[in-house]
Design an enzyme around this catalytic site. Sequence first.
Site: not given
Length: 381
Positions: A278, A305, A347, A349
Amino acid sequence: MLLRGCKWKQFLPAKPGTTEASFVPASTCVATSIQPVYAVAVGSHFKASFCIGTVALGIARTRPPSSRNAASITSVAMAPRTEVSASHTSISVLVLHGDNVLLANQCDYPQQSYALLQGSLQPGEQQHEAVARISQEQAGVAIDRNSINRLEDQSDTFCAQTSKSKQTDGASGLDLLQGKARDCANEVRLRGHEVDTAIGNPAPPLQVDEAVLADAKWFNKRWLLAFHQGTAPKSPFSFFPGEGGEARRTITSWLDQSKSESPIDQTPDVAIETGVFKYVLLVVTDTHEGRSKLIVRGDRQSGYHMDVFEKTVRELSPYKLHVAEPLGGGRIRHDDGSKAINMYGYSSAYGQAPHDLSAALVRQWYSMYAPDKITVSYEGY
């Protein structure tokens, strides 16, 4: 003075960084009458000067070996010889474009070994004219003649900046991004000046003269310095010649002298590993200097992440650099064996990074990879 016979000898140029040279037999000719001093022009690939008696014959080659031989002589100019030898007419050219340095792999260099552009001063040519000509002829790069300066006192190495140019379509800021990359940039609130700083001043394309160069590339100056200091990721790149060579000493000395002590400049633009992992796109800011730049970070050890982000914050906190929340993320598949990098996914997040922008940064840092081997996809996770 009369000569009943002589042998033509081809002068092999000194290796970069040395003044040594060698002669090899070429063809035999007969000369009937020669004045004490002449200058000889040998096609477009050679130039020479010689005189009889106390001064030796010298032929300086400006291009790699070819099928041309002594029969290639196209003109003889009757002119007094000046006290200029082949070693004194050699010129090295350091071409800069922003943070990019132009280095070349000449046809007679080992593969993946790079040095400054090399050329020779032509008869009647001024040094600044030769610098501009060498850059244009060998790499297709126009330079700003007002920027030319000698790199060191009494040195035959010159430094020059490329001619200033703007985006051909006048684009700037977020307009430099298209399609999905532009959509992602808006979603993660990427700012126009951040894009400009990263990719708003691309290095001009290179048009290599294949008779002289096997390859030429733009290298990020900070990456070159990291390579010189032994802190860059593993790379097939090497300076030419090896340790102790004058040409290598020149470029590494310049790197040392131009090194910035600013923490933000010493922060690598890209730090990634091999394998699948990632990554996040970040803005790092030096609040004291009021400067910022985009960086790419990713590693196999970080499961999320957020882990990549927090690791970067810890890494840069001793340097008083502020790391803002990521401008999106994704995944990287990096195969160093095939020299290929693919950036894709998103991602959960932080959202999806504008991979095209991330890839542009990675291409600047991985100059030894073919640009089309660093690819993006906005599909998948």
